[in-house]
Every structure is written in C-alpha cells, then in structure tokens.
Enzyme design. Structure first.
Site, PDB file in Angstrom:
ATOM      1  N   GLU A   1       0.819  -1.217   0.000  1.00  0.00           N
ATOM      2  CA  GLU A   1       0.000   0.000   0.000  1.00  0.00           C
ATOM      3  C   GLU A   1       0.850   1.263   0.000  1.00  0.00           C
ATOM      4  O   GLU A   1       1.577   1.515   0.955  1.00  0.00           O
ATOM      5  CB  GLU A   1      -0.900   0.008   1.245  1.00  0.00           C
TER       6      GLU A   1
ATOM      7  N   GLU B   1     -11.973   3.048   5.509  1.00  0.00           N
ATOM      8  CA  GLU B   1     -10.894   3.324   6.451  1.00  0.00           C
ATOM      9  C   GLU B   1     -10.810   4.836   6.675  1.00  0.00           C
ATOM     10  O   GLU B   1      -9.855   5.488   6.278  1.00  0.00           O
ATOM     11  CB  GLU B   1      -9.565   2.769   5.935  1.00  0.00           C
TER      12      GLU B   1
END
Length: 260
Positions: A143, A240
């Site tokens: 990520e 998130e």
C-alpha cells in the site's frame, strides 16, 4: 454497486474492539477489515465473525511497534529476521480467520540507509512473503501511503508500488489502492484505477482533507463509485476513515452517494 467493508480499526471505536463486529453487522455491513489481529486470540475474533455473519477481507502483517510510531518494517535491513517471523504469524491468523489477502506496510525509511538498500530489502522481504503466501493460498498486498500523514514512509506512489511488484515478480502480489492516500500524493484517481485495475487487489477510502467520511471533502465519490462499476471492479472497498462525529451518525453517505 461497490461492496463496502467496515474497517474496525477506524470505525465504531466508541466500542471495545471485539464489540465492533456486532455494530458493523447492525449497520448493514457484511464484511470487515482491520489493521492487526495479533493482540487478540484468533478464536475470539473468529467467534465474532461467525456470530455476526461477517466476512473478514483484510488485515496487515505485523508492522513493528505501532504504539511507538512504527508503521511497518519491511524496508528496514536491520529488521529482516523480525519481518520473516511475522510472515508465519500472519499466515497462522489468516488461516484461522478465513481471510484471503494480507497487506504489507513498507514502513518508514530508517536514517542512514540508502534508497537502494531499502528497495532491495523490501523486494527480498516481499518475495519471501509472496512465496509463503502462495503456498498458503493467500494474496499479498502493498500500500502506497502519503508522506504528509506519515513523513518518511518509503512507499508513497502507485507507480513506485508497481515497479516494486515487477521486481518481486509474484503472481499473487497486488497493490492496495487507498483513494485518500492517492489523492494526497498524486490525484488522477479515476484514470489510475482504470489503467491499473488488473493489479489492484483492494481499495480503501476516506475523503480529503480530514480523512473523514466520503462526501465531507473534495473527492467526488458519487462519480468514483459509478466509475468503479463501469470499469468492472468487483472487490471490496474498505471504509478506512475517521468519523467526523460518531460512526453511526456518519453512515448516511452510503445511501446519498450511491444514489447520486
């Protein structure tokens, strides 16, 4: 219509962690994700998943001392032994919890280590993880994270992640594309998602500025949700974000933006 998973490290934090599963289910989520399971017994988390009819779609490999500010150790040449031990622990939890993919945080660049050494360490560690994950039937994700929120984070752009994955050369390794982080570092969200869709294994969201709910900032989420449908993304989209008030008070965006 995109499928949304509730990130229990960010949502429903008004409750103890193990109570957040029921809250997610009550609020219409059928899937969850979180940063780390390692502070809890896998059987206790699995019980909450089963009791609430939830699927776990993501968690991270061990990432060092999170409370002390560490944000991953995969690029650190001095931590390779710890990283490799974490691979085995992550697989053990993943198999107990029924999750099919795990995210590896590259971490902050340690002082005094060259970019070449950081890159080489990360590629070697990811190669080892991808091999072990493939044997276990798991996908590995990496990520890019913005360097405004986490100064010094080694992996911060989509193309950098793709180049690293090319060096790893594993067919079970993908990009975890966080829309919030990408907006802060590079923009071009729709074009990037479409161009690299085949190499994106998971998507996460939050708005900017503030990292709050979709619809609170500059990102056109109504457009992006429709765009994900148009380009054929069928994976989960992890929520998130940091609720501006309480989690439940801010969940209206799901109806408002999907209907736009």
């Amino acid at each position: 219509m995109p499928k949304f998973s509730a990130n229990l490290s960010m949502l429903f934090t008004e409750l103890p962690f193990l109570d957040r599963f029921a809250a997610a289910a009550r609020n219409g989520f059928t899937a969850v994700e979180f940063l780390f399971p390692y502070a809890f017994e896998a059987k206790d988390i699995r019980q909450r998943l089963d009791d609430n009819g939830l699927q776990l779609v993501l968690h991270n490999l061990p990432a060092g001392n999170w409370e002390a500010g560490e944000r991953g150790i995969a690029c650190d040449p001095a931590r390779t032994g710890e990283f490799r031990s974490g691979i085995a622990q992550a697989i053990e939890y993943a198999q107990a919890l029924g999750v099919g993919q795990l995210n590896c945080l590259a971490g902050k660049a340690p002082a005094g280590v060259s970019a070449e050494a950081l890159q080489g360490t990360l590629v070697d560690n990811l190669s080892r993880a991808a091999t072990a994950f493939k044997a276990a039937g798991l996908r590995l994700l990496i990520e890019p994270i913005n360097t405004f929120d986490i100064p010094g984070f080694f992996l911060s752009r989509t193309q950098q992640a793709l180049d690293i994955l090319d060096a790893v050369g594993a067919d079970n390794a993908y990009v975890q594309y966080d829309i919030y982080h990408a907006q802060r570092m590079e923009g071009e969200l729709a074009a990037t998602l479409q161009k690299h869709l085949a190499r994106i294994g998971h998507i996460q969201l939050a708005d900017n500025p503030g990292r709050n709910e979709p619809g609170t900032g500059e990102i056109n989420y109504a457009f992006l949700f429709a765009h994900l449908d148009r380009i054929g993304y069928t994976g989960w989209v992890g929520c998130e974000y940091k609720p501006a008030t309480t989690t439940e008070a801010g969940l209206g965006w799901r109806n408002t933006l999907l209907a736009a």
